[in-house]
Motif scaffolding. Structure first.
Motif, PDB file in Angstrom:
ATOM      1  N   ARG A 307      10.197  12.411  -6.606  1.00  0.00           N
ATOM      2  CA  ARG A 307      10.979  12.652  -5.390  1.00  0.00           C
ATOM      3  C   ARG A 307      10.047  12.726  -4.175  1.00  0.00           C
ATOM      4  NH1 ARG A 307      15.089  15.257  -7.788  1.00  0.00           N
ATOM      5  NH2 ARG A 307      13.870  17.111  -8.243  1.00  0.00           N
ATOM      6  N   GLN A 308       8.937  13.429  -4.349  1.00  0.00           N
ATOM      7  CA  GLN A 308       7.983  13.578  -3.241  1.00  0.00           C
ATOM      8  C   GLN A 308       7.281  12.258  -2.940  1.00  0.00           C
ATOM      9  OE1 GLN A 308       5.596  17.186  -3.583  1.00  0.00           O
ATOM     10  NE2 GLN A 308       7.147  18.045  -4.932  1.00  0.00           N
ATOM     11  N   LEU A 309       6.973  11.518  -4.002  1.00  0.00           N
ATOM     12  CA  LEU A 309       6.337  10.207  -3.835  1.00  0.00           C
ATOM     13  C   LEU A 309       7.267   9.263  -3.070  1.00  0.00           C
ATOM     14  CD1 LEU A 309       3.561   9.254  -4.936  1.00  0.00           C
ATOM     15  CD2 LEU A 309       4.756   8.351  -6.930  1.00  0.00           C
ATOM     16  N   LEU A 310       8.532   9.248  -3.438  1.00  0.00           N
ATOM     17  CA  LEU A 310       9.501   8.376  -2.764  1.00  0.00           C
ATOM     18  C   LEU A 310       9.692   8.808  -1.308  1.00  0.00           C
ATOM     19  CD1 LEU A 310      11.601   6.034  -2.939  1.00  0.00           C
ATOM     20  CD2 LEU A 310      13.319   7.810  -3.353  1.00  0.00           C
ATOM     21  N   ALA A 311       9.771  10.116  -1.082  1.00  0.00           N
ATOM     22  CA  ALA A 311       9.953  10.617   0.295  1.00  0.00           C
ATOM     23  C   ALA A 311       8.779  10.172   1.158  1.00  0.00           C
ATOM     24  CB  ALA A 311      10.071  12.143   0.278  1.00  0.00           C
ATOM     25  N   TYR A 312       7.579  10.263   0.624  1.00  0.00           N
ATOM     26  CA  TYR A 312       6.374   9.850   1.353  1.00  0.00           C
ATOM     27  C   TYR A 312       6.398   8.344   1.627  1.00  0.00           C
ATOM     28  CZ  TYR A 312       1.395   9.192   2.379  1.00  0.00           C
ATOM     29  OH  TYR A 312       0.213   8.850   2.968  1.00  0.00           O
ATOM     30  N   ALA A 313       6.695   7.568   0.594  1.00  0.00           N
ATOM     31  CA  ALA A 313       6.730   6.104   0.746  1.00  0.00           C
ATOM     32  C   ALA A 313       7.792   5.693   1.763  1.00  0.00           C
ATOM     33  CB  ALA A 313       7.007   5.446  -0.609  1.00  0.00           C
ATOM     34  N   THR A 314       8.943   6.356   1.713  1.00  0.00           N
ATOM     35  CA  THR A 314      10.040   6.024   2.625  1.00  0.00           C
ATOM     36  C   THR A 314       9.641   6.331   4.069  1.00  0.00           C
ATOM     37  OG1 THR A 314      11.621   6.532   0.876  1.00  0.00           O
ATOM     38  CG2 THR A 314      12.489   6.444   3.121  1.00  0.00           C
ATOM     39  N   GLU A 315       9.061   7.502   4.256  1.00  0.00           N
ATOM     40  CA  GLU A 315       8.622   7.930   5.590  1.00  0.00           C
ATOM     41  C   GLU A 315       7.598   6.939   6.163  1.00  0.00           C
ATOM     42  OE1 GLU A 315       7.186  12.038   5.443  1.00  0.00           O
ATOM     43  OE2 GLU A 315       5.638  11.385   6.857  1.00  0.00           O
ATOM     44  N   GLN A 316       6.658   6.519   5.333  1.00  0.00           N
ATOM     45  CA  GLN A 316       5.635   5.560   5.786  1.00  0.00           C
ATOM     46  C   GLN A 316       6.275   4.198   6.083  1.00  0.00           C
ATOM     47  OE1 GLN A 316       2.289   6.462   6.233  1.00  0.00           O
ATOM     48  NE2 GLN A 316       3.244   8.445   5.878  1.00  0.00           N
ATOM     49  N   ALA A 317       7.171   3.770   5.214  1.00  0.00           N
ATOM     50  CA  ALA A 317       7.790   2.445   5.363  1.00  0.00           C
ATOM     51  C   ALA A 317       8.634   2.380   6.634  1.00  0.00           C
ATOM     52  CB  ALA A 317       8.646   2.133   4.132  1.00  0.00           C
ATOM     53  N   LEU A 318       9.318   3.490   6.936  1.00  0.00           N
ATOM     54  CA  LEU A 318      10.204   3.509   8.113  1.00  0.00           C
ATOM     55  C   LEU A 318       9.423   3.366   9.417  1.00  0.00           C
ATOM     56  CD1 LEU A 318      12.815   6.240   7.074  1.00  0.00           C
ATOM     57  CD2 LEU A 318      13.246   3.792   7.424  1.00  0.00           C
ATOM     58  N   ARG A 319       8.116   3.604   9.353  1.00  0.00           N
ATOM     59  CA  ARG A 319       7.278   3.464  10.557  1.00  0.00           C
ATOM     60  C   ARG A 319       6.928   2.009  10.846  1.00  0.00           C
ATOM     61  NH1 ARG A 319       3.131   8.214   9.529  1.00  0.00           N
ATOM     62  NH2 ARG A 319       4.548   9.963   9.897  1.00  0.00           N
ATOM     63  N   ILE A 320       7.224   1.118   9.910  1.00  0.00           N
ATOM     64  CA  ILE A 320       6.883  -0.300  10.097  1.00  0.00           C
ATOM     65  C   ILE A 320       8.096  -0.985  10.736  1.00  0.00           C
ATOM     66  CG2 ILE A 320       6.187  -2.429   8.931  1.00  0.00           C
ATOM     67  CD1 ILE A 320       5.018  -0.635   6.673  1.00  0.00           C
ATOM     68  N   PRO A 321       7.956  -1.403  12.007  1.00  0.00           N
ATOM     69  CA  PRO A 321       9.122  -1.887  12.750  1.00  0.00           C
ATOM     70  C   PRO A 321       9.831  -3.084  12.096  1.00  0.00           C
ATOM     71  CG  PRO A 321       7.210  -1.631  14.194  1.00  0.00           C
ATOM     72  CD  PRO A 321       6.722  -1.422  12.812  1.00  0.00           C
ATOM     73  N   ASP A 322       9.073  -3.986  11.455  1.00  0.00           N
ATOM     74  CA  ASP A 322       9.680  -5.195  10.898  1.00  0.00           C
ATOM     75  C   ASP A 322      10.307  -4.982   9.524  1.00  0.00           C
ATOM     76  OD1 ASP A 322       8.989  -6.588  13.095  1.00  0.00           O
ATOM     77  OD2 ASP A 322       7.350  -7.724  12.181  1.00  0.00           O
TER      78      ASP A 322
END
Ligand code: PMP
Length: 407
Positions: A307-322
């Motif tokens: 859950r924490q790994l996914l939350a981290y990955a999601t947060e990082q991914a959402l920062r990529i505009p494209d």
């Protein structure tokens, strides 16, 4: 992060200690299949080297030992699913065969023209095609519960589709294309209120969460060993005893009979009635070893860590505009499906591979999901108990590299 010591766990997976294209392997294709711990590999070697013989047939010592190990594995599966009886655990080749078994053995003799089989818009092809084949055979009709743009099941539509024509609900516990975790307990309760039995496709859920088939009250639960850190070629169908007892055998052959004459054959009792032929003996035993391994870490600890790994990955991914995340349900397992603006997922997959990062690019055997989101394919990073936050960083850096190359 507390609970899961990934540094130690990674020592248990020999395959992870390698370089791909000169880079340390980052394996993020766990939804397709998971890698195997040493305990599973050792189990396979040890059984073939020391205890191997055919099961249920011989009076000789090796056969008795192999049978004990094989039935011991069935008991481990029973305990893992909290099934009432070990004879409710049928060994199959995998989820696909388990679902086909239910379609052909439960559905085919019962369903009539006009009967309805309810599935959802996020099903894997293996929880679509067997029902379509059954519809062709019986005249039954396939009905599909739609999803919204986040990849969440529309529960009011589900209710509206449930009717006195509905004969079965077949639903994924967790979607392989979107990561969505469906509220199966609620779906089952509602289906049962209409007298509708429920098959849960647990292929994706089983490595990520505790599953209690009695608490769920599902009628059938299917999963594959290879996604649970066990061998490929072995899987499980759980079915309620009273349903399985009413179902005819799926295949004919050895082991599934009590007595054969040319006039009439008496079938064996559960679970053997559904296990014609020599089973994947060692793979079943090694699935038991995989279950022991997972329970040694603790499925709740794994779930929390992922859950924490996914939350981290999601947060990082959402920062990529494209980048667009495909599948943003509130309740989600450790899967990050995404697209990049004007870059084909296969190009994403290829560049990431050159960086040593294994992701899936494609339709993930869920073409209707791709159609719904209007994409030909997605790139999918899917996490397992050995993945680290550093690997998420590598993935995010890799995605930036992809954008740089194609931008
Ligand atoms: N259902 C789901 C949700 C899956 O993810 C998969 C595997 N990708 C399957 C069914 C089929 O599993 P198997 O190929 O092991 O039979």
């Amino acid at each position: 992060v507390m609970g899961v010591d990934t540094a130690r766990i990674r020592q248990d997976f020999p395959i992870l200690r390698q370089q791909v294209h000169g880079q340390p392997l980052v394996y993020l294709d766990n939804a397709a299949t998971a890698q195997k711990p040493r305990a599973v590999l050792d189990c396979i070697t040890r059984v073939y080297a020391e205890d191997y013989a055919n099961v249920h047939r011989g009076v000789h010592t090796l056969s008795q030992r192999a049978t004990e190990l094989f039935e011991g594995a069935r008991e481990k599966v029973r305990r893992h699913l909290n099934a009432r009886h070990s004879h409710e655990i049928i060994f199959t080749r995998g989820t696909t065969e388990a679902i086909n078994l239910v379609a052909q053995s439960y559905g085919r003799p019962r369903f009539k023209a006009g009967d309805e089989i309810l599935i959802t818009a996020m099903e894997h092809h293996s929880n679509i095609v067997p029902w379509q084949m059954l519809c062709e055979q019986t005249g039954a009709v396939l009905k599909v519960v739609p999803i919204d743009r986040t990849g969440t099941l529309l529960l009011d539509q589900f209710e509206a589709l449930l009717s006195n024509r509905t004969r079965l609900l077949a639903v994924a516990h967790m979607s392989n294309a979107l990561g969505t975790i469906n509220p199966v307990e609620k779906l089952i309760e509602q289906a049962h209120r209409h007298g509708v039995p429920v098959l849960v496709d647990g292929a994706q859920a089983i490595p990520h969460m505790a599953v209690d088939v009695q608490a769920l009250d599902c009628d059938f639960y299917a999963f594959s060993g290879h996604k649970l850190y066990g061998p490929a070629g072995i899987g499980v169908l759980y079915g309620k005893e009273e349903l399985l007892n009413k179902m005819p055998p799926y295949q004919g052959g050895g082991d599934m009979i009590r007595r054969v004459t040319f006039e009439k054959t008496e079938y064996n009792t559960l679970p053997y009635k559904f296990e014609a032929g020599t089973p994947s003996i060692v793979d079943a035993i090694a699935l038991g070893a995989a279950i022991d391994y997972v329970n040694g870490i603790g499925i709740e600890a794994i779930a929390e860590y992922e859950r924490q790994l996914l939350a981290y990955a999601t947060e990082q991914a959402l920062r990529i505009p494209d980048l667009t995340i495909i599948g943003q349900a509130a309740d989600k397992g450790a899967i990050l499906s995404f697209t990049l603006h004007r870059i084909h997922p296969h190009d994403i997959g290829t560049i990431l591979d050159h960086l040593g990062i294994a992701v899936r690019a494609g339709h993930h055997c869920a073409m209707p999901v791709m159609d719904f989101f209007g994409v030909p394919a997605t790139a999918r990073a899917s996490f397992g108990l050995y993945n680290t936050f550093e690997e998420v960083d590598a993935l995010i850096a890799g995605i930036h590299k992809v954008i740089e190359v194609f931008g």
